[in-house]
Enzyme design. Structure first.
Site, PDB file in Angstrom:
ATOM      1  N   GLU A  47       0.831  -1.205   0.000  1.00 14.68           N
ATOM      2  CA  GLU A  47       0.000   0.000   0.000  1.00 14.68           C
ATOM      3  C   GLU A  47       0.868   1.259   0.000  1.00 14.68           C
ATOM      4  O   GLU A  47       0.616   2.209  -0.743  1.00 14.68           O
ATOM      5  CB  GLU A  47      -0.915   0.015   1.230  1.00 14.68           C
ATOM      6  CG  GLU A  47      -2.139  -0.859   1.089  1.00 14.68           C
ATOM      7  CD  GLU A  47      -2.741  -1.274   2.430  1.00 14.68           C
ATOM      8  OE1 GLU A  47      -3.738  -1.990   2.399  1.00 14.68           O
ATOM      9  OE2 GLU A  47      -2.208  -0.883   3.494  1.00 14.68           O
TER      10      GLU A  47
ATOM     11  N   ASP B  22      -4.971  -9.306  17.419  1.00 19.14           N
ATOM     12  CA  ASP B  22      -3.567  -9.526  17.058  1.00 19.14           C
ATOM     13  C   ASP B  22      -2.741 -10.082  18.208  1.00 19.14           C
ATOM     14  O   ASP B  22      -1.621 -10.554  18.003  1.00 19.14           O
ATOM     15  CB  ASP B  22      -2.917  -8.205  16.606  1.00 19.14           C
ATOM     16  CG  ASP B  22      -3.449  -7.742  15.261  1.00 19.14           C
ATOM     17  OD1 ASP B  22      -4.361  -8.395  14.729  1.00 19.14           O
ATOM     18  OD2 ASP B  22      -2.944  -6.732  14.751  1.00 19.14           O
TER      19      ASP B  22
END
Lengths: 424, 424
Positions: free
Chosen positions: A168, A297
């Site tokens: 990205e 996470d």
């Protein structure tokens, strides 16, 4: 009244809190180091000056203000005391009946913490605005420079890590230099910007199939990104990046490589994987502490494919909601089946109007994938107002090729003599 | 080809540059320490979480990109060499035929620079986001605090200086605590926030007539602001503010008192006033250097009333445009009459929906003044896109009493142990 303590206001924490909001017999306390929930999948857009910090973040306090049984504090959790059922924070010590740990992940430099100042990662708004400052400053430095070598160095960007974040960032820098900045400079040709994406594995975006990974690589190359696969970074300093024995002179280096779970897990004395994630049971609790849940996470839970579930927003959201249901079921004396992740697919975006997406048997590439990406991200952005502003900003950027947030807040960045971003 | 060098991209510099844009026989270089032009009259809205930095700032490079004869550099001017017709900057030395100095003003602490870390001023985006962080952090600290004295201290805000900036800040804190934050906290009543505005003179807003100044004071008091006039600050430290021998325990102290012109004027060796402003001739040039112009907050030029023109955007804008015309006239061999300021009036705003305005014989107070203020500020905001976003944000805030940008970027602020705003 059961005291539920949630540490972390990311996707897992917020989703758990919302589901426990206004529930009978439950009193929730949520503690986060930040005052805001962050829509991390769009953080790279803030770093690349496409969006403002406030477009992708909302105060946790505001998100939860309608739930009278939830209290929010801004503070850092320092240590869990599982036998005393307490968490020690910088703002005080908090008791719990049920604890939800959802502290997320941070960057890791594989034992080279000294690289961080040269190559910032992208996990927080602060880091995003710092990356923005460095990227925009590089073009300013190049424009003002009369030395050819210095100018070349200023126009070299190295991104370490070919995962979604690295892709990205590389794509966005390529696009920005080719389209947005081209007409604004007099002395440099921004289209000559050199962008190098370094990946240790034989290909980028290894979470995707080979055909999609190859397609993404071609799309990146069209934006001027050079992809170095099978390449190991051996050193990073103020002058550039070393790949094996080769050196790339670069002013701007960004880090999208290693990720490790929050350190709070280390205070639990339970089993962790190599990335520091806490190994959890089928119901996301800890083996010896059924009152402690770990999600997002920070948790290591195997998926259907026998691999740990990826550190993605949908996993965290589903886990947060699951834990909330389980707590309510426990209070009501009802059973709860084990946690099961419903995989809706994955996507990665490559600059403006290109992406790859994979959901079940469906694979999308290029523009259709990008439209799908856009639709899903706007849909999930928290809060109506943010959504509207984001749509407006994107529409404006898309049609004008401008970027609305090209601000260097503070001084121009350069490594020596200007580390300090003060106004003096 | 005449080389025009402009130092500073504020209202004076940008307006001069735009008027010189694409003019024959003129080559313009504009240098600013920041990459953006800032709409300073709305900076307090960024500090008070009503607007985002990008809503009131635009890259200078973008604003001027259509003028092919203008080159923009980001850099700091360090010294003017008027005899050699050069300006020394950190990015190089630049020659000029005509020089426009428009470097603006900064805060001054009347010889007490050590107060700055405890009481930040409001001149840059960095300072605005720092003030926002401190103000929002104070409420977070109060919510998490179990000690009554600590909580009281966290909820005490002192603003030094009863000029327009101090009044805007005090009004906005009053409004935020009474309306925006009221329902978001569980342990504190944000409406009990203590806000003290300290002014050395016998009344606030001394630039206005006594009746309007009194009206503004009443409006502020309705928002819970206590106004201490005839009060001299004798010391500021990490625990609070000393007024004479009295001490106000306060976590958050903001500075809106002294202003001094940019230090660059000191390198000229010409006559300056007490605030460091450079005394200019009728055509805004320096007495012995007719090729050097000084404009905006950096210049001392008398108005019709025999007093120096105020440090306001309209003065800077008119001066910038005047200097550009004069340069063009000089090239074409035409005469230029002396600079004359056309005074369209002045206004100050007090929170949401109250203001005072004075233009010629017309005086407006309260809501009509606020509507006039809103209209004029939106009209002047640079760039269509910013304007649209600002209108949307304001509309949203007005009807919902929410503030769209309540983000603490980085950690919660507190003076000890957390001065560093890093992510670690």
């Amino acid at each position: 009244m059961k005291k539920v303590l949630i540490i972390g206001g990311g996707f897992a924490g917020i989703n758990a809190a919302k589901k426990l909001g206004n529930k009978k017999d439950v009193e929730v306390t949520l503690i986060d180091r930040r005052n805001h929930h962050l829509f991390q999948p769009l953080l790279y857009q803030v770093a690349m000056a496409g969006l403002n910090p406030a477009d992708i973040a909302a105060p946790i306090r505001t998100l939860l203000s309608d739930y009278k049984n939830i209290t929010v504090y801004q503070g850092s959790a320092e240590k869990v005391l599982p036998n005393e059922k307490k968490v020690v924070c910088d703002i005080g010590t908090y008791e719990y009946d049920k604890l939800i740990l959802a502290c997320g992940a941070r960057h890791t430099y594989f034992g080279h913490n000294e690289w961080e100042e040269f190559a910032p990662g992208l996990k927080t708004l602060n880091q995003a605005t710092e990356i923005r400052r460095r990227v925009l400053s590089a073009f300013e430095t190049a424009e003002a420079s009369t030395d050819i070598e210095a100018r070349k160095k200023a126009l070299t960007f190295v991104i370490v890590g070919g995962g979604p974040t690295g892709v990205e960032l590389a794509g966005a820098i390529g696009e920005m230099s080719r389209f947005t900045l081209a007409k604004d400079f007099r002395n440099i040709d921004a289209r000559l910007t050199r962008i190098i994406l370094i990946e240790f594995a034989p290909r980028i975006l290894t979470a995707f199939d080979e055909d999609q990974s190859a397609r993404a690589a071609r799309d990146l190359e069209k934006l001027g990104v050079q992809i170095w696969t099978n390449s190991a970074v051996t050193n990073i300093d103020a002058t550039g990046v070393y790949v094996g024995k080769e050196k790339i002179e670069a002013q701007t280096i960004l880090w999208g490589a290693g990720v490790a779970a929050s350190k709070l897990g280390n205070t639990l004395n339970v089993e962790q994987d190599k990335q520091g994630r806490v190994i959890v049971e089928e119901d996301l609790t800890l083996k010896n502490y059924p009152d402690i849940f770990v999600a997002g996470d920070q948790a290591h839970r195997l998926g259907k494919d026998g691999k740990p579930l990826p550190g993605m927003a949908p996993v965290a959201m589903q886990q947060g909601r699951y834990i909330a249901s389980k707590i309510v079921n426990d209070i009501e004396g009802k059973p709860t089946p084990p946690f099961k992740y419903i995989d809706k697919g994955k996507m990665a975006t490559i600059g403006r109007s290109k992406a790859i997406a994979h959901s079940g048997k469906l694979k999308l590439n290029g523009f259709p994938a990008w439209v799908a990406w856009l639709f899903i991200h706007i849909l999930y952005l928290t809060g109506f107002k943010n959504r509207l502003v984001v749509v407006l900003q994107w529409g404006w950027s898309y049609f004008t090729f401008k970027r609305g947030s090209r601000l260097i807040v503070g001084k121009k960045w350069r490594f020596y003599g200007n580390e300090n971003n003060s106004d003096n």
